[in-house]
Design a protein around this motif. Structure first.
Motif, PDB file in Angstrom:
ATOM      1  N   LYS A  74      34.073  28.044 -47.908  1.00  0.00           N
ATOM      2  CA  LYS A  74      32.873  27.710 -47.154  1.00  0.00           C
ATOM      3  C   LYS A  74      31.676  28.260 -47.931  1.00  0.00           C
ATOM      4  N   GLN A  97      27.621  28.451 -48.085  1.00  0.00           N
ATOM      5  CA  GLN A  97      26.319  28.254 -47.457  1.00  0.00           C
ATOM      6  C   GLN A  97      25.278  28.142 -48.566  1.00  0.00           C
ATOM      7  N   LEU A 108      22.453  23.986 -46.010  1.00  0.00           N
ATOM      8  CA  LEU A 108      23.622  23.114 -45.936  1.00  0.00           C
ATOM      9  C   LEU A 108      24.908  23.914 -46.103  1.00  0.00           C
ATOM     10  N   MET A 109      25.921  23.564 -45.289  1.00  0.00           N
ATOM     11  CA  MET A 109      27.231  24.175 -45.404  1.00  0.00           C
ATOM     12  C   MET A 109      28.182  23.203 -46.088  1.00  0.00           C
ATOM     13  N   VAL A 133      32.207  22.648 -47.278  1.00  0.00           N
ATOM     14  CA  VAL A 133      33.586  23.108 -47.098  1.00  0.00           C
ATOM     15  C   VAL A 133      34.455  22.322 -48.076  1.00  0.00           C
ATOM     16  N   PHE A 136      23.592  18.938 -42.368  1.00  0.00           N
ATOM     17  CA  PHE A 136      23.975  20.199 -41.744  1.00  0.00           C
ATOM     18  C   PHE A 136      25.276  20.737 -42.353  1.00  0.00           C
ATOM     19  N   LYS A 137      26.264  19.850 -42.493  1.00  0.00           N
ATOM     20  CA  LYS A 137      27.557  20.274 -43.021  1.00  0.00           C
ATOM     21  C   LYS A 137      28.222  19.093 -43.715  1.00  0.00           C
ATOM     22  N   ASP A 196      31.978  18.176 -45.374  1.00  0.00           N
ATOM     23  CA  ASP A 196      33.372  18.567 -45.546  1.00  0.00           C
ATOM     24  C   ASP A 196      33.982  17.741 -46.678  1.00  0.00           C
ATOM     25  N   LYS A 256      28.049  15.970 -41.354  1.00  0.00           N
ATOM     26  CA  LYS A 256      27.507  16.269 -40.034  1.00  0.00           C
ATOM     27  C   LYS A 256      26.000  16.473 -40.207  1.00  0.00           C
ATOM     28  N   LYS A 308      22.042  17.276 -38.738  1.00  0.00           N
ATOM     29  CA  LYS A 308      21.439  18.285 -37.859  1.00  0.00           C
ATOM     30  C   LYS A 308      21.117  17.740 -36.475  1.00  0.00           C
ATOM     31  N   THR A 339      30.701  13.055 -36.496  1.00  0.00           N
ATOM     32  CA  THR A 339      30.630  13.227 -37.953  1.00  0.00           C
ATOM     33  C   THR A 339      30.723  11.868 -38.630  1.00  0.00           C
TER      34      THR A 339
END
Length: 257
Positions: free
Chosen positions: A194, A196, A201-202, A204, A233-234, A236, A246, A248, A254
């Motif tokens: 993970k 950051q 933004l995250m 994975v 936001f994320k 994967d 994903k 915000k 998703t």
């Protein structure tokens, strides 16, 4: 005549005993004289040594994190030493026991100066919440020192520190091409990462083909508008042939890409 011979024999027998006694007395006297001379010599040396006390301790080294008051307190006992008897090995051990000191050395400079050379630990990352990771891969605590906002934060098990540092370097190399940087990196138990990023933004990603997956993300990211980038936001990346996004402002769903 026979009686006189007996007396002479008795006297002859006594003579060795008297001679041994004299030898013992002489030996004791000599030992006492030697001890007295040694004691006298020691007192003379002590008085002579006392003429050359350590009057100055010079610290050399580029120090950024070391607490000067703690360092001064650690070195203070050596100010009562003298130039000839100060233990340089002990000075080295004392200073190297301090949290931020990686290496220390000491030497004397005639007639009254102790010079201490210090090399600080160089932190390359914050480790967890209140520790640091050094450039040598050592995890160390630093009392009263807050995490450095200019350093990335690594999260994981202590024996994973080297792996996390290596992965961070590789991620940075790839993400830098699109103007991104990793603020924190965590290795989870399921061998997934993970990250950051500095824009919030995250990311994975798992270990399987992670480099190719990151490069796939950077190609897609470079095609986004600035508004789309701000809404991320994320992401994967743990998919064989795609990724999941994903946003915000979405309702929890998703988007797949």
């Amino acid at each position: 005549m026979q009686k006189g011979n007996e007396v002479s024999k008795a006297q002859a027998k006594k003579q060795p005993v008297n001679r041994d006694t004299v030898r013992l007395m002489v030996l004791v006297f000599v030992l006492l004289m030697v001890a007295a001379l040694m004691l006298s010599g020691r007192l003379v040396l002590q008085r002579w040594f006392a003429q050359y006390p350590i009057q100055k301790i010079t610290v050399m080294g580029d120090l950024k994190y070391v607490d000067r008051s703690v360092l001064e307190a650690a070195l203070a006992p050596y100010m009562v030493e003298n130039f000839f008897t100060v233990d340089l090995k002990k000075v080295k051990q004392t200073t190297e026991s301090l949290t931020w000191i990686d290496y220390a050395d000491a030497k004397k400079e005639w007639p009254n100066t102790l010079i201490v050379y210090l090399q600080e630990r160089v932190p390359v990352a914050n480790w967890q919440k209140n520790e640091f990771l050094s450039v040598k891969g050592e995890i160390f605590s630093a009392e009263h020192v807050q995490p450095d906002v200019n350093l990335p934060t690594f999260i994981g098990k202590p024996d994973q520190a080297a792996v996390i540092a290596q992965r961070f370097s590789k991620m940075q190399e790839i993400l830098r091409e699109v103007g991104l940087s990793v603020n924190s990196l965590e290795l989870e138990d399921r061998i997934s990462w993970k990250a950051q990023l500095d824009n919030g933004l995250m990311l994975v990603v798992d270990d399987k083909h992670s480099v190719e997956k990151l490069k796939r993300f950077t190609r897609l990211y470079s095609m986004f508008t600035e508004q789309q980038k701000q809404q991320l936001f994320k992401v994967d990346l743990r998919y064989e042939n795609g990724l999941a996004i994903k946003w915000k402002n979405d309702d929890g769903d998703t988007d797949a890409a």
